[in-house]
Design an enzyme around this catalytic site. Structure first.
Site, PDB file in Angstrom:
ATOM      1  N   GLY A   1       0.752  -1.252   0.000  1.00  0.00           N
ATOM      2  CA  GLY A   1       0.000   0.000   0.000  1.00  0.00           C
ATOM      3  C   GLY A   1       0.774   1.289   0.000  1.00  0.00           C
TER       4      GLY A   1
ATOM      5  N   PRO B   1       4.496  -5.225  -0.789  1.00  0.00           N
ATOM      6  CA  PRO B   1       4.508  -4.040  -1.646  1.00  0.00           C
ATOM      7  C   PRO B   1       4.394  -4.389  -3.124  1.00  0.00           C
ATOM      8  CG  PRO B   1       6.740  -4.560  -0.970  1.00  0.00           C
ATOM      9  CD  PRO B   1       5.841  -5.555  -0.276  1.00  0.00           C
ATOM     10  N   GLY B   2       3.675  -3.602  -3.858  1.00  0.00           N
ATOM     11  CA  GLY B   2       3.585  -3.779  -5.306  1.00  0.00           C
ATOM     12  C   GLY B   2       4.014  -2.492  -5.993  1.00  0.00           C
ATOM     13  N   ARG B   3       3.132  -1.505  -5.877  1.00  0.00           N
ATOM     14  CA  ARG B   3       3.347  -0.231  -6.557  1.00  0.00           C
ATOM     15  C   ARG B   3       4.677   0.432  -6.185  1.00  0.00           C
ATOM     16  NH1 ARG B   3      -1.186   2.851  -8.025  1.00  0.00           N
ATOM     17  NH2 ARG B   3      -2.316   1.766  -6.367  1.00  0.00           N
TER      18      ARG B   3
ATOM     19  N   TYR C   1      -9.609   5.235 -12.879  1.00  0.00           N
ATOM     20  CA  TYR C   1      -9.461   5.919 -11.583  1.00  0.00           C
ATOM     21  C   TYR C   1      -9.287   7.426 -11.750  1.00  0.00           C
ATOM     22  CZ  TYR C   1      -7.777   1.164 -10.537  1.00  0.00           C
ATOM     23  OH  TYR C   1      -7.611  -0.194 -10.442  1.00  0.00           O
TER      24      TYR C   1
ATOM     25  N   CYS D   1     -12.200   3.007 -29.426  1.00  0.00           N
ATOM     26  CA  CYS D   1     -13.492   3.651 -29.686  1.00  0.00           C
ATOM     27  C   CYS D   1     -14.309   3.791 -28.413  1.00  0.00           C
ATOM     28  CB  CYS D   1     -14.251   2.845 -30.731  1.00  0.00           C
ATOM     29  SG  CYS D   1     -13.310   2.750 -32.237  1.00  0.00           S
ATOM     30  N   GLU D   2     -13.848   4.640 -27.524  1.00  0.00           N
ATOM     31  CA  GLU D   2     -14.531   4.929 -26.265  1.00  0.00           C
ATOM     32  C   GLU D   2     -14.139   6.348 -25.869  1.00  0.00           C
ATOM     33  OE1 GLU D   2     -16.007   2.810 -23.676  1.00  0.00           O
ATOM     34  OE2 GLU D   2     -15.597   0.826 -24.497  1.00  0.00           O
TER      35      GLU D   2
ATOM     36  N   TYR E   1       0.555  -1.889 -12.227  1.00  0.00           N
ATOM     37  CA  TYR E   1      -0.832  -1.864 -12.692  1.00  0.00           C
ATOM     38  C   TYR E   1      -0.937  -1.232 -14.093  1.00  0.00           C
ATOM     39  CZ  TYR E   1      -1.243  -2.741  -7.727  1.00  0.00           C
ATOM     40  OH  TYR E   1      -1.078  -3.282  -6.471  1.00  0.00           O
TER      41      TYR E   1
HETATM   42  N1  LLP Z   1      -1.703  -6.943  -0.794  1.00  0.00           N
HETATM   43  C1  LLP Z   1      -3.024  -7.002  -1.043  1.00  0.00           C
HETATM   44  C2  LLP Z   1      -3.860  -7.936  -0.292  1.00  0.00           C
HETATM   45  C3  LLP Z   1      -3.581  -6.168  -2.042  1.00  0.00           C
HETATM   46  O1  LLP Z   1      -4.873  -6.222  -2.280  1.00  0.00           O
HETATM   47  C4  LLP Z   1      -2.746  -5.283  -2.770  1.00  0.00           C
HETATM   48  C5  LLP Z   1      -3.286  -4.427  -3.818  1.00  0.00           C
HETATM   49  C6  LLP Z   1      -1.363  -5.277  -2.464  1.00  0.00           C
HETATM   50  C7  LLP Z   1      -0.882  -6.118  -1.462  1.00  0.00           C
HETATM   51  C8  LLP Z   1      -0.397  -4.396  -3.175  1.00  0.00           C
HETATM   52  O2  LLP Z   1      -0.649  -3.054  -2.928  1.00  0.00           O
HETATM   53  P1  LLP Z   1       0.366  -1.903  -3.411  1.00  0.00           P
HETATM   54  O3  LLP Z   1       1.624  -2.038  -2.582  1.00  0.00           O
HETATM   55  O4  LLP Z   1       0.615  -2.077  -4.836  1.00  0.00           O
HETATM   56  O5  LLP Z   1      -0.358  -0.650  -3.114  1.00  0.00           O
HETATM   57  N2  LLP Z   1      -5.251  -1.271  -9.785  1.00  0.00           N
HETATM   58  C9  LLP Z   1      -5.098  -0.256  -8.771  1.00  0.00           C
HETATM   59  C10 LLP Z   1      -4.458  -0.808  -7.520  1.00  0.00           C
HETATM   60  C11 LLP Z   1      -5.205  -1.974  -6.917  1.00  0.00           C
HETATM   61  C12 LLP Z   1      -4.534  -2.520  -5.694  1.00  0.00           C
HETATM   62  C13 LLP Z   1      -5.153  -3.787  -5.262  1.00  0.00           C
HETATM   63  N3  LLP Z   1      -4.517  -4.417  -4.157  1.00  0.00           N
HETATM   64  C14 LLP Z   1      -4.293   0.888  -9.353  1.00  0.00           C
HETATM   65  O6  LLP Z   1      -3.935   0.818 -10.526  1.00  0.00           O
HETATM   66  O7  LLP Z   1      -4.062   1.888  -8.687  1.00  0.00           O
END
Ligand code: LLP
Length: 417
Positions: free
Chosen positions: A239, A274-276, A316, A342-343, A371
């Protein structure tokens, strides 16, 4: 920190000119920086060095095999939410014992696959799912390691579509019911309680929601201990936000500084997801200007990347900085930067001030490493973009551009048609 910088007016990915890559691989093109990914990952490793921990990269942000392998080689784990992501994580070399599996809708087949693989734990999101896992583990004669995903009812103060930790959300188990659910889990023969999980949302720009949620979870951990239920793994989710425009989110070190004091003296292994914050600013999307169009009310810059390549602006209203690959001194214009789909919702930016671009010019859509590709589709039968990784002066294709044949692969025409 990221390694997409201008040198003498020309955008580079690490030590490689972006234009060279665009010419060699064509557009739309995703470019990822190896050293940016690694430094973002290491920032977590360093920040949590004083405690046992596992950094489980959230594959939903970016699941390209080369990226997952890079993290695997450096000790990373994986947070997966489907059988497909589990397959990817294992294939890329993430050890099963460093894989956590979340998501509200795990199917029987997926649960079997995860049990067979020997993952670290399921992050369980409902009573029904818990009972299902117990049943399946029983038939397989194994014990299923689980954590319950607890919904601490904390407002993460982010975009409503990506906040997950409030009562109204479909995720997790309400914190008031947590003890009861742990009691149930404890009574099930084929379940082994190993952890507790929370994740309150994405693109968080303040540290306080993390701290507040963690405090609630730790009270629960203490109460569970009094009841004889020992938690070994504390999964605090992902997050952490990134800078898309002018946000100043905390970095892993600041996060650690605020939460480590709460964890002192506890025998817990911390899991992070972490992802983002690892992949977001480690990737860009390069697109080519196809046409310029002057409407009565607006100017449009029409580019060859659409919402099928990067859907975040469309769904978003997300902001991505867009800049020319070769800087120019031309006047600024205000335009919508739109794709070929086409949107009306197919745009990368609205009313954006950018230097007057010319037909054929390359533009870089920044902060597109998370993402971006993972949410891309074949809408309008557009082949998915090509992906390239750069490390210093070296670069390599990490996913071929799709062909028209790839798009129709698997389709069949029945003889009654
Ligand atoms: N863990 C869980 C259980 C999650 O649901 C998520 C993201 C993460 C970890 C990773 O979160 P991050 O560190 O990336 O914030 N598509 C959206 C984001 C959706 C996130 C869903 N869950 C976007 O493009 O902003």
């Amino acid at each position: 920190m990221h390694l997409f910088q201008y040198r003498k007016g020309e955008l580079y990915a690490e030590d490689v000119p972006v234009r060279r890559l665009a010419e060699e691989f064509g557009t739309p093109l995703y470019i990822y920086s190896y050293n940016t990914l690694l430094s973002h990952f290491k920032a977590y490793e360093d920040a949590f060095d004083s405690l046992p921990h596992i950094v489980c990269f959230a594959l939903k942000a970016n699941s390209n095999a080369a990226i997952v392998r890079l993290l695997a080689k450096n000790g990373g784990g994986a947070d997966v939410v489907s059988g497909g992501e589990l397959f990817r994580a294992l294939k890329a070399g993430i050890p099963a014992e460093k894989i956590v599996y979340a998501g509200v809708g795990k199917t029987e087949e997926e649960i079997r696959y995860a049990l067979k693989s020997g993952i670290l734990m399921f992050n369980v999101e409902s009573e029904d799912e818990l009972l299902q896992i117990d049943r399946i583990a029983g038939t397989m004669k194994v014990k299923a390691p689980i954590a319950l995903r607890i919904n601490p009812d904390i407002d993460p103060q982010t975009h409503p579509y990506i906040s997950t930790g409030l009562k109204k959300h479909k995720f997790g188990i309400p914190i008031e019911d947590a003890l009861q659910y742990y009691g149930l889990a404890n009574s099930l023969k084929n379940i082994k309680i190993v952890g507790i999980h929370k994740h309150i949302g994405s693109q968080l720009t303040k540290v306080s929601p993390f701290v507040d949620a963690l405090k609630r979870i730790l009270l629960l951990v203490d109460e569970l201990k009094r009841q004889g239920i020992i938690i070994d793994y504390l999964d605090i989710g992902g997050g952490l936000g990134i800078t898309y425009r002018d946000e100043t989110p905390p970095d892993p070190a600041q996060l650690a500084k605020n939460i480590l004091p709460l964890l002192k003296g506890r025998k817990l292994t911390i899991v992070l997801e972490p992802g983002r914050s690892i992949a977001g600013n480690a990737g860009i999307l390069v697109t080519k200007t196809l046409y310029l169009k002057n409407g009565h009310e607006k100017k449009f810059v029409i580019v060859d990347a659409g919402m099928n390549d990067l859907i975040r602006p469309s769904i978003y209203g997300a902001y991505h900085h867009i800049q020319p690959v070769i800087k120019n001194r031309r006047n600024k214009i205000v335009a919508d930067i739109v794709g070929p789909i086409c949107e009306s919702g197919d745009f990368l930016a609205k009313d954006r001030e950018i230097p007057n671009v010319k037909k054929g010019e390359y533009l870089a859509v920044m902060s597109a490493g998370a993402y971006g590709f993972t949410m891309s589709s074949n809408y309008n039968s557009r082949p998915k973009a090509v992906e390239v990784m750069v490390k210093g002066r070296r670069y390599a294709l990490i996913r071929k551009r799709e062909t028209y044949h790839d798009i129709i692969k698997g389709e069949a025409i029945p003889e009654f048609v």
